[in-house]
Design a protein around this motif. Structure first.
Motif, PDB file in Angstrom:
ATOM      1  N   TRP A  30       0.823  -1.216   0.000  1.00 49.67           N
ATOM      2  CA  TRP A  30       0.000   0.000   0.000  1.00 49.67           C
ATOM      3  C   TRP A  30       0.858   1.267   0.000  1.00 49.67           C
ATOM      4  CZ3 TRP A  30      -3.737  -1.208   4.663  1.00 49.67           C
ATOM      5  CH2 TRP A  30      -4.481  -2.350   4.365  1.00 49.67           C
ATOM      6  N   GLY A  31       2.169   1.109   0.075  1.00 55.85           N
ATOM      7  CA  GLY A  31       3.066   2.256   0.125  1.00 55.85           C
ATOM      8  C   GLY A  31       3.196   2.844   1.522  1.00 55.85           C
ATOM      9  N   ALA A  32       2.772   2.121   2.551  1.00 57.60           N
ATOM     10  CA  ALA A  32       2.796   2.639   3.923  1.00 57.60           C
ATOM     11  C   ALA A  32       4.216   2.915   4.419  1.00 57.60           C
ATOM     12  CB  ALA A  32       2.082   1.684   4.881  1.00 57.60           C
ATOM     13  N   GLY A  33       5.201   2.322   3.763  1.00 59.95           N
ATOM     14  CA  GLY A  33       6.585   2.625   4.115  1.00 59.95           C
ATOM     15  C   GLY A  33       6.919   4.080   3.854  1.00 59.95           C
ATOM     16  N   GLU A  34       6.266   4.655   2.854  1.00 59.29           N
ATOM     17  CA  GLU A  34       6.525   6.054   2.500  1.00 59.29           C
ATOM     18  C   GLU A  34       5.626   7.024   3.253  1.00 59.29           C
ATOM     19  OE1 GLU A  34       6.136   5.886  -1.746  1.00 59.29           O
ATOM     20  OE2 GLU A  34       7.619   4.291  -1.807  1.00 59.29           O
ATOM     21  N   TRP A  35       4.318   6.771   3.310  1.00 60.12           N
ATOM     22  CA  TRP A  35       3.417   7.746   3.912  1.00 60.12           C
ATOM     23  C   TRP A  35       3.190   7.549   5.411  1.00 60.12           C
ATOM     24  CZ3 TRP A  35      -0.918   5.307   5.738  1.00 60.12           C
ATOM     25  CH2 TRP A  35      -1.354   4.161   5.086  1.00 60.12           C
ATOM     26  N   ASP A  94       0.257  10.629   8.407  1.00 62.50           N
ATOM     27  CA  ASP A  94       0.244   9.178   8.533  1.00 62.50           C
ATOM     28  C   ASP A  94      -1.048   8.638   9.144  1.00 62.50           C
ATOM     29  OD1 ASP A  94       1.025  10.296  10.982  1.00 62.50           O
ATOM     30  OD2 ASP A  94       2.373   8.665  11.479  1.00 62.50           O
ATOM     31  N   LEU A  95      -1.633   9.345  10.108  1.00 65.84           N
ATOM     32  CA  LEU A  95      -2.846   8.839  10.742  1.00 65.84           C
ATOM     33  C   LEU A  95      -4.054   8.907   9.814  1.00 65.84           C
ATOM     34  CD1 LEU A  95      -2.328  10.110  14.369  1.00 65.84           C
ATOM     35  CD2 LEU A  95      -2.429   7.745  13.588  1.00 65.84           C
ATOM     36  N   ILE A  96      -4.222  10.002   9.103  1.00 67.38           N
ATOM     37  CA  ILE A  96      -5.348  10.065   8.173  1.00 67.38           C
ATOM     38  C   ILE A  96      -5.122   9.078   7.029  1.00 67.38           C
ATOM     39  CG2 ILE A  96      -4.497  12.036   6.833  1.00 67.38           C
ATOM     40  CD1 ILE A  96      -8.190  11.179   7.613  1.00 67.38           C
ATOM     41  N   GLY A  97      -3.873   8.872   6.647  1.00 64.69           N
ATOM     42  CA  GLY A  97      -3.583   7.858   5.632  1.00 64.69           C
ATOM     43  C   GLY A  97      -4.002   6.473   6.100  1.00 64.69           C
ATOM     44  N   ALA A  98      -3.683   6.151   7.353  1.00 67.29           N
ATOM     45  CA  ALA A  98      -4.081   4.853   7.915  1.00 67.29           C
ATOM     46  C   ALA A  98      -5.601   4.749   7.974  1.00 67.29           C
ATOM     47  CB  ALA A  98      -3.467   4.680   9.303  1.00 67.29           C
ATOM     48  N   ALA A  99      -6.252   5.831   8.400  1.00 69.59           N
ATOM     49  CA  ALA A  99      -7.719   5.814   8.488  1.00 69.59           C
ATOM     50  C   ALA A  99      -8.342   5.610   7.104  1.00 69.59           C
ATOM     51  CB  ALA A  99      -8.224   7.106   9.121  1.00 69.59           C
TER      52      ALA A  99
END
Length: 190
Positions: A30-35, A94-99
């Motif tokens: 999901w690209g979570a390493g970046e965002w 990062d938190l809104i991205g996770a949400a």
């Protein structure tokens, strides 16, 4: 609040029962390493911490493989983290991205209500920054900081209004709707 914890709990919830490698592979795809600055080490650290905190149950019935499953306490923590990340604007994305990555876990009306709370908070933030900007005199260059905050809040308001509109118009299958990936254990292991 930790975006990594929210993401890890959300992926475990999505699968129902899953091994750590699958959690990491999904998040990194999901690209979570970046965002969200998620790394393999932080994923396994979050799994261990969540297990110690009673949020995850460990299954090691397959030799050399540890599977994880949410406990009731873990499900409650996931819901709390998701709701807070959606309703409370934070300086880091990062938190809104996770949400957003886990948004279908919520029923549409609840997601809309939380986004309305976010919108109200952003409007207050913009007004405060504008008042600081208008009233600041010395040193003059500090006004740029308030201008940055005002511009960031304004952009957040515009984006949040757009998401509210899209969700109101039926975008994305949400929890309880046909085709939603929002039901616990509904994700298929590839």
């Amino acid at each position: 609040m930790s975006a990594t914890r929210l993401l890890v709990l959300g992926v475990v919830r999505g699968y129902g029962r899953v091994h750590g490698y699958r959690v990491g592979a999904d998040l990194l795809s999901w690209g979570a390493g970046e965002w969200a600055n998620v790394k393999w080490g932080s994923i396994y650290h979050a799994l261990r911490q969540a297990t110690r905190a009673g949020l995850l149950r460990v299954h090691d019935d397959v030799p050399g493989r540890t599977d994880y499953e949410l406990t009731e306490r873990g499900l409650a923590e996931f819901r709390r983290l998701l709701r807070d990340a959606l309703r409370q604007p934070q300086p880091r994305p990062d938190l809104i991205g996770a949400a957003l990555a886990l948004l279908p876990a919520l029923p549409r009306p609840e997601a809309l209500a939380l986004l309305q709370e976010r919108l109200a908070a952003l409007e207050q933030r913009r007004e405060k920054a504008q008042a600081q900007l208008d009233g600041w005199t010395d040193p003059p260059h500090v006004r740029e900081l308030f201008g940055l905050w005002e511009a960031g809040a304004a952009a957040g308001i515009e984006w949040t209004r757009g998401l509210i509109e899209r969700l109101t118009d039926g975008a994305y299958p949400m929890a309880g709707e046909p085709g939603s990936p929002g039901r616990p254990g509904s994700w298929n292991v590839p």
